[in-house]
Design an enzyme around this catalytic site. Structure first.
Site, PDB file in Angstrom:
ATOM      1  N   ASP A  47      10.239   4.344  -0.434  1.00 43.04           N
ATOM      2  CA  ASP A  47       9.823   4.916  -1.703  1.00 43.04           C
ATOM      3  C   ASP A  47       8.308   5.118  -1.619  1.00 43.04           C
ATOM      4  O   ASP A  47       7.530   4.203  -1.860  1.00 43.04           O
ATOM      5  CB  ASP A  47      10.212   3.983  -2.847  1.00 43.04           C
ATOM      6  CG  ASP A  47       9.766   4.529  -4.197  1.00 43.04           C
ATOM      7  OD1 ASP A  47       8.994   5.515  -4.224  1.00 43.04           O
ATOM      8  OD2 ASP A  47      10.184   3.967  -5.229  1.00 43.04           O
ATOM      9  N   LYS A  65       4.389  11.548  -7.969  1.00 41.92           N
ATOM     10  CA  LYS A  65       2.960  11.420  -8.286  1.00 41.92           C
ATOM     11  C   LYS A  65       2.075  12.482  -7.618  1.00 41.92           C
ATOM     12  O   LYS A  65       2.010  13.592  -8.126  1.00 41.92           O
ATOM     13  CB  LYS A  65       2.524   9.974  -8.038  1.00 41.92           C
ATOM     14  CG  LYS A  65       3.350   9.026  -8.943  1.00 41.92           C
ATOM     15  CD  LYS A  65       2.849   7.616  -9.104  1.00 41.92           C
ATOM     16  CE  LYS A  65       3.577   6.926 -10.245  1.00 41.92           C
ATOM     17  NZ  LYS A  65       4.605   5.992  -9.898  1.00 41.92           N
ATOM     18  N   TYR A 104       9.106  -1.400  -7.738  1.00 38.34           N
ATOM     19  CA  TYR A 104       9.600  -0.524  -8.798  1.00 38.34           C
ATOM     20  C   TYR A 104      10.037   0.792  -8.188  1.00 38.34           C
ATOM     21  O   TYR A 104       9.331   1.367  -7.357  1.00 38.34           O
ATOM     22  CB  TYR A 104       8.486  -0.268  -9.824  1.00 38.34           C
ATOM     23  CG  TYR A 104       8.906   0.609 -10.980  1.00 38.34           C
ATOM     24  CD1 TYR A 104       9.834   0.159 -11.923  1.00 38.34           C
ATOM     25  CD2 TYR A 104       8.369   1.890 -11.139  1.00 38.34           C
ATOM     26  CE1 TYR A 104      10.211   0.964 -12.989  1.00 38.34           C
ATOM     27  CE2 TYR A 104       8.742   2.692 -12.215  1.00 38.34           C
ATOM     28  CZ  TYR A 104       9.662   2.224 -13.133  1.00 38.34           C
ATOM     29  OH  TYR A 104      10.032   3.014 -14.197  1.00 38.34           O
TER      30      TYR A 104
HETATM   31  C1  PLP Z   1       6.075   5.724 -10.401  1.00 33.91           C
HETATM   32  C2  PLP Z   1       7.079   5.264  -9.394  1.00 33.91           C
HETATM   33  C3  PLP Z   1       8.423   5.645  -9.460  1.00 33.91           C
HETATM   34  C4  PLP Z   1       8.981   6.388 -10.629  1.00 33.91           C
HETATM   35  O1  PLP Z   1       8.428   7.645 -10.767  1.00 33.91           O
HETATM   36  P1  PLP Z   1       8.528   8.365 -12.218  1.00 33.91           P
HETATM   37  O2  PLP Z   1       7.990   9.723 -11.948  1.00 33.91           O
HETATM   38  O3  PLP Z   1       7.711   7.534 -13.139  1.00 33.91           O
HETATM   39  O4  PLP Z   1       9.970   8.371 -12.599  1.00 33.91           O
HETATM   40  C5  PLP Z   1       9.240   5.298  -8.421  1.00 33.91           C
HETATM   41  N1  PLP Z   1       8.784   4.586  -7.380  1.00 33.91           N
HETATM   42  C6  PLP Z   1       7.521   4.168  -7.293  1.00 33.91           C
HETATM   43  C7  PLP Z   1       7.077   3.402  -6.098  1.00 33.91           C
HETATM   44  C8  PLP Z   1       6.623   4.484  -8.317  1.00 33.91           C
HETATM   45  O5  PLP Z   1       5.371   4.021  -8.261  1.00 33.91           O
END
Ligand code: PLP
Length: 455
Positions: free
Chosen positions: A253, A281, A158
């Site tokens: 990511d 995060k 994701y």
């Molecule tokens: C949570 C997440 C996102 C998206 O971040 P948001 O602040 O919710 O838009 C992107 N990449 C990874 C790996 C994530 O866990």
């Protein structure tokens, strides 16, 4: 409050008549599904979502004053636990001085410095407000830097909800079992190639066919949005080699793994260094902040020094910078991440032991401040194997754990998190809860009633 020996919590039946239930009805009239983000609605586990009212250290309390050990931690953002005094202090101080200026502030450079010092592949940082923005912007930058259009991602990973990523995405998408999102045009998805996680063979085949038009490979270096799936030993080095060979960029990511797997993220842990790094995060310390980052030569392509446009009214927000700085400063001690890793290791062992005692098939693993499990006999290496987890049984376990005062993410396809506030007593409490909950699900096999989880 955190010193109390027992937590107060109630059974599932009383949750259905709770203040949360009343609030959920009201919210559903006003907002789609009653929520601001889909997995929160408890669709994958059925029942009434808990409406939270406060958090303290490793615990959260809902509006009915039930208290739970929290392993969601705002989806990994709260590595220090809830309401850490340093974070509360930093945020309240800044709030009194003004919450946003739309102008540069010293704290941005301060937080950028903490990130640059910690992360091997990062020389320059651009702050944004969400992980979605970070990855979307990093891909724009990669396309500009390479003059190519295609993007290679992995099934079950994701990267936020930008159109190009909503192709076999993980997290909410995995939970809802949707192959794609409505409203994403075929054209927006056409530049996205998808390979199975951990399959270097598939990646090499895609490069052999499309190599000249692939701008970037984007990957969660530790996959945490289809449950927790670890990279196989040769996978990330292989991605580094193949992207270099074809002149494509490698984007890690690290929105989850940054400042959670180690101080230098997954890149430091595995010793594989990407071209671009996305963060979110943890770096916002529980407030909205995220970033994309990399070497100066690439980052200078971003406006105003370069041609890649990207902007944000609340980017580099003073409250978020203050919370981020307080959080990253607290992580600086070298032994921190070894301790966090040990707690996750213990938690993975706790679920293994509880499942074994109840004769329930289970795969569990952990890394840094991440842990997770699948209710399956199959070894999990990718999205296909992750989906062998018994979702109906997970829903049953999830509610049994709430009954015992433990709050996991309400979906079988989410990692669990741990914070520095989770101490030995919290872990003991969790061990007892897991033994009870697994025993419960072993004695009450899932009936047909619970299979209807997509209503
Ligand atoms: C949570 C997440 C996102 C998206 O971040 P948001 O602040 O919710 O838009 C992107 N990449 C990874 C790996 C994530 O866990």
């Amino acid at each position: 409050m955190a010193r109390r020996e027992t937590l107060t919590h109630t059974s599932r039946a009383s949750r259905d008549m709770s203040r949360s239930a009343t609030l959920f009805e009201r919210a559903q009239r006003l907002m789609p599904g009653g929520v601001s983000s889909p997995v929160r609605a408890f669709g994958a586990v059925d029942g009434t979502p808990l409406f939270m009212q406060r958090g303290f250290g490793p615990y959260v309390a809902d509006t009915d004053d039930n208290e739970y050990v929290d392993y969601v931690l705002s989806w990994g953002a709260l590595i220090l636990g809830h309401a850490h005094p340093d974070v509360v202090d930093a945020v309240t101080r800044q709030a009194a001085l003004g919450t946003t200026f739309g102008a540069p502030i010293e704290a941005e450079a301060e937080l950028a410095e903490l990130i640059v010092r910690a992360m091997p592949a990062v020389e320059m940082v651009r702050f944004v407000s969400s992980g979605t923005e970070a990855v979307m912007s990093a891909v724009r930058l990669a396309r500009a830097a390479t003059g190519r259009s295609k993007l290679l991602k992995f099934a079950g990973c994701y990267h936020g909800h930008a159109d190009a990523f909503l192709v076999q995405a993980g997290s909410g998408m995995a939970t809802l079992a949707l192959p794609d999102s409505a409203g994403v045009t075929a054209r927006a998805a056409a530049d996205t190639l998808v390979a199975p996680y951990n399959s270097l063979t598939a990646v090499e085949a895609l490069f052999a066919e499309y190599g000249a038009s692939i701008a970037a490979v984007v990957v969660e270096p530790v996959a945490a949005n289809m449950g927790l799936v670890l990279p196989e030993p040769g996978f990330l080095p292989g991605l580094r080699a193949v992207t270099q060979q074809y002149g494509a960029l490698l984007i890690f990511d690290e929105v989850v793994t940054g400042f959670r797997v180690s101080l230098g993220g997954a890149q430091q842990h595995v010793g594989v260094f990407p071209d671009l790094t996305c963060l979110g995060k943890v770096i916002g310390g529980g407030l909205p902040a995220a970033a994309y980052a990399g070497p100066e030569a690439l980052m200078r392509l971003v406006a105003p020094t370069g041609p890649v446009y990207q902007a944000g009214t609340l980017s580099g927000n003073p409250l978020a910078m203050a919370a981020g700085i307080a959080t990253l400063r607290a992580l600086a001690a070298p032994e921190c991440f070894a301790q966090l890793g040990e707690r996750s290791r213990v938690l993975a062992q706790v679920v293994r032991d509880a499942a074994a005692a109840a004769n329930v098939p289970l795969q569990a693993n952990s890394l840094g401040g991440l842990w997770g499990f699948f209710l399956t006999q199959t070894r999990v290496v990718d999205y296909t194997s992750a989906r062998t987890t018994d979702a109906a049984r997970f829903a049953q376990l999830f509610h049994a754990l709430l009954d015992e005062g433990v709050y996991l993410a309400p979906s079988p396809f989410e990692a669990a998190f741990v914070s520095f506030a989770h101490d030995d007593r919290t872990l003991d409490r969790t061990r007892r809860a897991m033994m009870q909950a697994f025993d419960h699900i072993a004695r009450h096999p899932v009936g047909a009633r619970q299979s209807d989880k997509r209503r």
